[in-house]
Each structure stands twice: as C-alpha cells, then as structure tokens.
Design a protein around this motif. Structure first.
Motif, PDB file in Angstrom:
ATOM      1  N   LEU A  47       0.803  -1.221   0.000  1.00 34.92           N
ATOM      2  CA  LEU A  47       0.000   0.000   0.000  1.00 34.92           C
ATOM      3  C   LEU A  47       0.840   1.278   0.000  1.00 34.92           C
ATOM      4  N   LYS A  48       2.144   1.170   0.249  1.00 41.25           N
ATOM      5  CA  LYS A  48       3.004   2.357   0.163  1.00 41.25           C
ATOM      6  C   LYS A  48       3.150   2.815  -1.275  1.00 41.25           C
ATOM      7  N   ILE A  72     -10.016  -0.828  -0.726  1.00 42.98           N
ATOM      8  CA  ILE A  72      -9.195  -0.818   0.479  1.00 42.98           C
ATOM      9  C   ILE A  72     -10.075  -0.287   1.596  1.00 42.98           C
ATOM     10  N   ASP A  73     -10.362  -1.128   2.570  1.00 40.21           N
ATOM     11  CA  ASP A  73     -11.195  -0.728   3.705  1.00 40.21           C
ATOM     12  C   ASP A  73     -10.290  -0.296   4.845  1.00 40.21           C
ATOM     13  N   TYR A  74     -10.328   1.010   5.147  1.00 39.59           N
ATOM     14  CA  TYR A  74      -9.466   1.588   6.179  1.00 39.59           C
ATOM     15  C   TYR A  74     -10.283   1.890   7.423  1.00 39.59           C
ATOM     16  N   ASN A  75      -9.809   1.439   8.564  1.00 38.61           N
ATOM     17  CA  ASN A  75     -10.465   1.698   9.839  1.00 38.61           C
ATOM     18  C   ASN A  75      -9.818   2.932  10.458  1.00 38.61           C
ATOM     19  N   SER A  76     -10.478   4.069  10.361  1.00 35.10           N
ATOM     20  CA  SER A  76      -9.893   5.324  10.841  1.00 35.10           C
ATOM     21  C   SER A  76      -9.792   5.374  12.366  1.00 35.10           C
ATOM     22  N   VAL A  81      -5.548  -0.646   8.035  1.00 36.71           N
ATOM     23  CA  VAL A  81      -6.333  -1.225   6.956  1.00 36.71           C
ATOM     24  C   VAL A  81      -6.972  -2.503   7.481  1.00 36.71           C
ATOM     25  N   ASP A  82      -8.288  -2.623   7.323  1.00 37.52           N
ATOM     26  CA  ASP A  82      -8.986  -3.834   7.750  1.00 37.52           C
ATOM     27  C   ASP A  82      -8.975  -4.897   6.656  1.00 37.52           C
ATOM     28  N   GLU A  83      -9.103  -4.456   5.394  1.00 36.37           N
ATOM     29  CA  GLU A  83      -9.229  -5.425   4.312  1.00 36.37           C
ATOM     30  C   GLU A  83      -8.843  -4.808   2.977  1.00 36.37           C
ATOM     31  N   ILE A  84      -8.255  -5.614   2.122  1.00 38.92           N
ATOM     32  CA  ILE A  84      -7.961  -5.211   0.752  1.00 38.92           C
ATOM     33  C   ILE A  84      -8.609  -6.246  -0.155  1.00 38.92           C
TER      34      ILE A  84
END
Length: 195
Positions: A47-48, A72-76, A81-84
């Motif tokens: 992801l970088k 890309i599911d991001y948990n703020s 990241v929760d899931e790609i």
C-alpha cells in the motif's frame, strides 16, 4: 474476510484481512475459498506504492497472479487497513476499475479556493489498458475555472469506456468569501472618498 462472487464478477476475487494476517477469496474456476498468507508488513509495503485501481502481482499458492486492487477498507478509529479486495485479471476480458485523481500544483492556485469535487473516475477496460491514476495539473486555474471529466485525457482514450458521466465536475476554483468581502469594502471606501 468475506468475498462475494456476485460483487466481484466472474473473474474471481481475493481479499486480505489484517486481523488474521491471511488473504482469501473465491476463485471463479472452482468456486472454493482459497486462503493465501500475506504478512502485515507485505500488505503495508504493497500500500506504500499502490492504491485502489492499481494492478499488482499477487502470489497465490506459489503462482503469480495479475490482480487489480478493487477496494481498500481503512479503519480510521484504529488507524489501520482492515481489508484489501483484489480481482484476478484475465487477458482479453474487460474489468471495471477506477482511476484516482491526483491534483498537481494546487499550491499555485492563489486566486480563489480550489475545490476537488471528484476523487476517482470509474471505467471499464482490458487489463492491458488499465489506468491507475490521473495526474491533473491545476496550477494555472483561476476563479471561475472548471475541469470536467470530458476534459481529462482518459476521456479521449479509445481503449477505456468511462462509467462516470462526462459532465461531472472534477475540480473548480471559487472566489474566496474573504476576497469578495474585501473587494466590497474597498468599493465602498472608494465611493465614500469620491463624494
């Protein structure tokens, strides 16, 4: 990690869940869930340099697969990241994807306020014609200028079928409220001096 065949199309899907440190998905060939181990460090490294709409090689059980990063599911709240979600690419088969819009030279817009209205363009294309990102130079924009999807280079690419409406506004420059108030104050001051 849940991947639904209906949401990813017939080419199959793979997803990564940071909670388990595993990736899995449904293969269109067998309809079975295939589990692939991906370390947290590998996911972070991926992801970088890549994002939604990026085409990458994913090692699945020792086989390199050409895949597209679909989501890309991001948990703020947790800052992770929760899931790609990945979609396997098949040569000669069109795939739905998005191209993220990156604004360049936005700091050069000094007259007015630059507002990005659209962050990504949705389209369909063959794997060989995928567009990962759109770099848009906005440095020369002035108050009242508008760029629409039709103005982007991707709109004239014959290998890409746009799904986003051509009239959708991508970016606009508005007059600053402070600037308008300052101009009104100056106009009022000039009139007073002229009397």
């Amino acid at each position: 990690c849940f991947c639904h065949k209906g949401s990813h199309g017939k080419t199959g899907a793979y997803c990564f869940s940071e909670y388990s440190g595993m990736a899995g998905g449904k293969s269109s060939e067998s309809g079975l869930l295939r589990v692939v181990k991906i370390s947290k460090n590998e996911a972070e490294r991926l992801l970088k340099t890549n994002g939604k709409g990026s085409q990458v090689l994913l090692n699945v059980d020792g086989t390199e697969m050409d895949v597209l990063i679909k989501e890309i599911d991001y948990n703020s709240l947790k800052g992770q990241v929760d899931e790609i979600d990945f979609q396997a690419l098949v040569s000669g088969e069109k795939v739905h994807s998005v191209a993220e819009i990156h604004l360049l030279n936005h700091e050069k817009v000094t007259t007015g306020v630059l507002q990005q209205m659209l962050k990504e363009v949705s389209y369909r294309a063959l794997p060989s014609a995928l567009v990962e990102k759109i770099e848009l130079d906005v440095g020369g924009m002035r108050v009242g200028d508008t760029i629409r999807v039709r103005d982007l280079a991707i709109a004239s690419d014959k290998d890409v079928q746009l799904q986003t409406d051509l009239d959708t506004v991508v970016v606009e420059v508005y007059a600053s409220k402070n600037t308008a108030a300052d101009e009104d104050a100056e106009d009022g001051g000039s009139e007073a001096e002229g009397k």
